[in-house]
Design a protein around this motif. Structure first.
Motif, mmCIF file in Angstrom:
data_model
loop_
_atom_site.group_PDB
_atom_site.id
_atom_site.type_symbol
_atom_site.label_atom_id
_atom_site.label_comp_id
_atom_site.label_asym_id
_atom_site.label_seq_id
_atom_site.Cartn_x
_atom_site.Cartn_y
_atom_site.Cartn_z
ATOM 1 N N ILE A 101 -9.122 1.106 -9.675
ATOM 2 C CA ILE A 101 -8.341 1.579 -8.528
ATOM 3 C C ILE A 101 -7.769 0.357 -7.817
ATOM 4 C CG2 ILE A 101 -8.385 2.986 -6.417
ATOM 5 C CD1 ILE A 101 -9.557 4.650 -8.584
ATOM 6 N N VAL A 102 -6.491 0.407 -7.490
ATOM 7 C CA VAL A 102 -5.888 -0.691 -6.720
ATOM 8 C C VAL A 102 -5.205 -0.092 -5.502
ATOM 9 C CG1 VAL A 102 -3.861 -0.716 -8.247
ATOM 10 C CG2 VAL A 102 -4.301 -2.690 -6.794
ATOM 11 N N ARG A 103 -5.449 -0.727 -4.351
ATOM 12 C CA ARG A 103 -4.954 -0.203 -3.070
ATOM 13 C C ARG A 103 -4.103 -1.255 -2.368
ATOM 14 N NH1 ARG A 103 -8.325 4.160 -1.713
ATOM 15 N NH2 ARG A 103 -10.249 4.270 -2.941
ATOM 16 N N GLY A 104 -2.903 -0.836 -1.956
ATOM 17 C CA GLY A 104 -2.052 -1.729 -1.185
ATOM 18 C C GLY A 104 -2.126 -1.442 0.308
ATOM 19 N N PRO A 137 -3.423 -7.345 3.510
ATOM 20 C CA PRO A 137 -2.761 -8.639 3.307
ATOM 21 C C PRO A 137 -2.386 -8.857 1.833
ATOM 22 C CG PRO A 137 -4.704 -8.901 4.708
ATOM 23 C CD PRO A 137 -4.707 -7.482 4.229
ATOM 24 N N GLU A 138 -3.269 -8.459 0.925
ATOM 25 C CA GLU A 138 -3.020 -8.479 -0.519
ATOM 26 C C GLU A 138 -3.632 -7.202 -1.097
ATOM 27 O OE1 GLU A 138 -1.383 -10.674 -2.350
ATOM 28 O OE2 GLU A 138 -0.984 -12.041 -0.678
ATOM 29 N N PRO A 139 -3.072 -6.650 -2.175
ATOM 30 C CA PRO A 139 -3.698 -5.466 -2.777
ATOM 31 C C PRO A 139 -5.154 -5.747 -3.161
ATOM 32 C CG PRO A 139 -1.529 -5.841 -3.730
ATOM 33 C CD PRO A 139 -1.842 -7.046 -2.888
ATOM 34 N N ILE A 140 -6.016 -4.739 -3.018
ATOM 35 C CA ILE A 140 -7.426 -4.912 -3.370
ATOM 36 C C ILE A 140 -7.781 -3.996 -4.541
ATOM 37 C CG2 ILE A 140 -8.081 -5.609 -1.028
ATOM 38 C CD1 ILE A 140 -9.269 -2.784 -0.631
ATOM 39 N N VAL A 141 -8.705 -4.449 -5.385
ATOM 40 C CA VAL A 141 -9.154 -3.669 -6.535
ATOM 41 C C VAL A 141 -10.523 -3.079 -6.209
ATOM 42 C CG1 VAL A 141 -9.760 -3.723 -8.983
ATOM 43 C CG2 VAL A 141 -7.842 -5.102 -8.147
ATOM 44 N N THR A 142 -10.626 -1.741 -6.242
ATOM 45 C CA THR A 142 -11.866 -1.048 -5.878
ATOM 46 C C THR A 142 -12.221 -0.058 -6.997
ATOM 47 O OG1 THR A 142 -10.603 0.618 -4.637
ATOM 48 C CG2 THR A 142 -11.408 -1.271 -3.401
ATOM 49 N N PRO A 143 -12.897 -0.522 -8.051
ATOM 50 C CA PRO A 143 -13.155 0.338 -9.212
ATOM 51 C C PRO A 143 -14.092 1.504 -8.885
ATOM 52 C CG PRO A 143 -13.618 -1.997 -9.687
ATOM 53 C CD PRO A 143 -13.471 -1.864 -8.214
ATOM 54 N N THR A 144 -14.017 2.538 -9.717
ATOM 55 C CA THR A 144 -14.989 3.632 -9.646
ATOM 56 C C THR A 144 -15.519 3.901 -11.044
ATOM 57 O OG1 THR A 144 -13.384 5.406 -10.037
ATOM 58 C CG2 THR A 144 -13.766 4.782 -7.743
ATOM 59 N N VAL A 198 1.408 3.215 -2.795
ATOM 60 C CA VAL A 198 0.315 2.947 -1.842
ATOM 61 C C VAL A 198 -0.965 2.560 -2.564
ATOM 62 C CG1 VAL A 198 -1.084 3.983 -0.013
ATOM 63 C CG2 VAL A 198 1.344 4.545 -0.196
ATOM 64 N N ASP A 199 -1.355 3.387 -3.517
ATOM 65 C CA ASP A 199 -2.539 3.088 -4.328
ATOM 66 C C ASP A 199 -2.432 3.854 -5.640
ATOM 67 O OD1 ASP A 199 -3.426 5.742 -3.686
ATOM 68 O OD2 ASP A 199 -4.409 4.984 -1.892
ATOM 69 N N THR A 200 -3.198 3.431 -6.622
ATOM 70 C CA THR A 200 -3.140 4.078 -7.931
ATOM 71 C C THR A 200 -4.384 3.724 -8.714
ATOM 72 O OG1 THR A 200 -1.711 4.504 -9.834
ATOM 73 C CG2 THR A 200 -1.912 2.211 -9.144
ATOM 74 N N LYS A 201 -4.506 4.327 -9.903
ATOM 75 C CA LYS A 201 -5.634 3.982 -10.776
ATOM 76 C C LYS A 201 -5.133 3.753 -12.197
ATOM 77 C CE LYS A 201 -7.161 8.587 -12.305
ATOM 78 N NZ LYS A 201 -7.008 8.505 -13.742
ATOM 79 N N TYR A 202 -5.828 2.878 -12.899
ATOM 80 C CA TYR A 202 -5.514 2.610 -14.300
ATOM 81 C C TYR A 202 -6.791 2.748 -15.119
ATOM 82 C CZ TYR A 202 -1.512 0.342 -12.058
ATOM 83 O OH TYR A 202 -0.410 0.075 -11.280
#
Length: 315
Positions: A101-104, A137-144, A198-202
């Motif tokens: 998951i990446v969130r801007g 400030p920078e996109p963050i990666v928040t895995p699930t 805004v945010d997405t998942k890969y």
């Protein structure tokens, strides 16, 4: 009302097995390729809702195909062909059991957690004093973790992923690098269309020892979009953003006292509600692709898909 495809049970040439996910049905052909059928099922709060949304599968499949084609210079992906508007055929990969998951921006579940006092998600520390829908400030990666049907995805940190052996340090570094590069590309494409990604998942997997991007990408099921126009003004006033994503479905469910918790009942999905959701998906499709949506024939969806996929596999 047009027909929706909510269930498939094909028997394709060389078929070894089938996996019925929340939204997609994935057919294993000779342990070599996968036939992924994007059904019209819709899920929210990890629950598959009782009514299908006409054209949703076609839209998701076609958006994902376009973005897979537009990102092949960033990383290899699984797609081989789209023999039907609702189907992608691709190489079989051994998937990593996590979603990247990446969130801007601070919104959705991250905002709900932040509002309750949480200041760290998946090992990522969040600044104090942020407001809903504020840009990081920078996109963050928040895995699930990847949940089975009926279970909830759970946040997991990079450290936990490595400790549990879900990826090696080298693999995780590449997963994160691909994730941020794909998000940057998606952000640029969205900006050209007057949208904010805004945010997405890969999801990623391995094929012949290489990491591949799998599944869908930048669709309204996996992503959240805001309209660029008016974003700053609405943010300054603390007003909700105008958005194109599945969040409006979640909001409708929450307004009707459903969040997927035990004992809660899904509110009635009337034809008007179903049609409204379908129209919102078409709106997103046309915005994000810049093309008019061409509705496929819904009269004989199963026979159409079976014919198109069988012809492709028999080539």
């Amino acid at each position: 009302m047009k027909k929706a495809l909510t269930k498939t049970d094909f028997n394709f040439p060389g078929q070894k097995s089938v996996y019925h996910g929340k939204v997609r049905d994935v057919y294993n052909i000779n342990d070599d390729v996968l036939v992924m059928v994007a059904t019209d099922r819709i899920s929210a709060f990890d629950v598959v809702l009782p009514e299908g949304i006409p054209y949703k599968g076609q839209m998701l499949n076609q958006i994902a195909a376009k973005f897979l084609d537009a990102t092949t210079d960033i990383c290899p992906n699984w797609k081989l062909a789209t023999p039907d508007p609702m189907v992608t055929v691709g190489v079989m990969c051994q998937g990593f059991p996590v979603e990247m998951i990446v969130r801007g921006y601070l919104c959705g579940s991250a905002w709900r957690a932040y509002k309750s006092g949480v200041r760290e998600i998946c090992g990522v520390k969040l600044p104090e004093g942020m407001r809903e829908n504020e840009r990081f400030p920078e996109p963050i990666v928040t895995p699930t973790t990847k949940a089975e049907i009926g279970e909830h995805d759970a946040d997991i940190s990079k450290e936990e992923i490595l400790a549990k052996g879900l990826a090696t340090p080298e693999e995780y570094e590449l997963l994160e690098k691909y994730t941020l590069a794909l998000f940057k590309r998606g952000t640029e494409i969205a900006a050209e269309r007057g949208l904010i990604l805004v945010d997405t998942k890969y999801e990623f997997g391995k094929h012949d020892g290489k990491i591949y991007l799998m599944d869908e990408i930048h669709t309204p099921d996996s992503s959240r979009y805001f309209y660029s126009e008016g974003y700053e003004e609405r943010f300054a006033k603390g007003e909700p953003q105008k958005q194109l994503s599945k969040e409006f479905v979640r909001e409708w469910l929450m307004e009707n006292d459903f969040q997927g918790k035990e004992g809660q009942t899904v509110p009635e999905m009337t034809p008007a509600i179903v049609e409204g959701i379908s129209e919102r998906y078409i709106e997103l499709y046309e915005h994000i692709t810049g093309e008019k949506f061409e509705k496929g024939d819904t009269d004989n969806l199963l026979s159409r898909i079976e014919k198109n996929v069988t012809e492709y596999l028999n080539k």
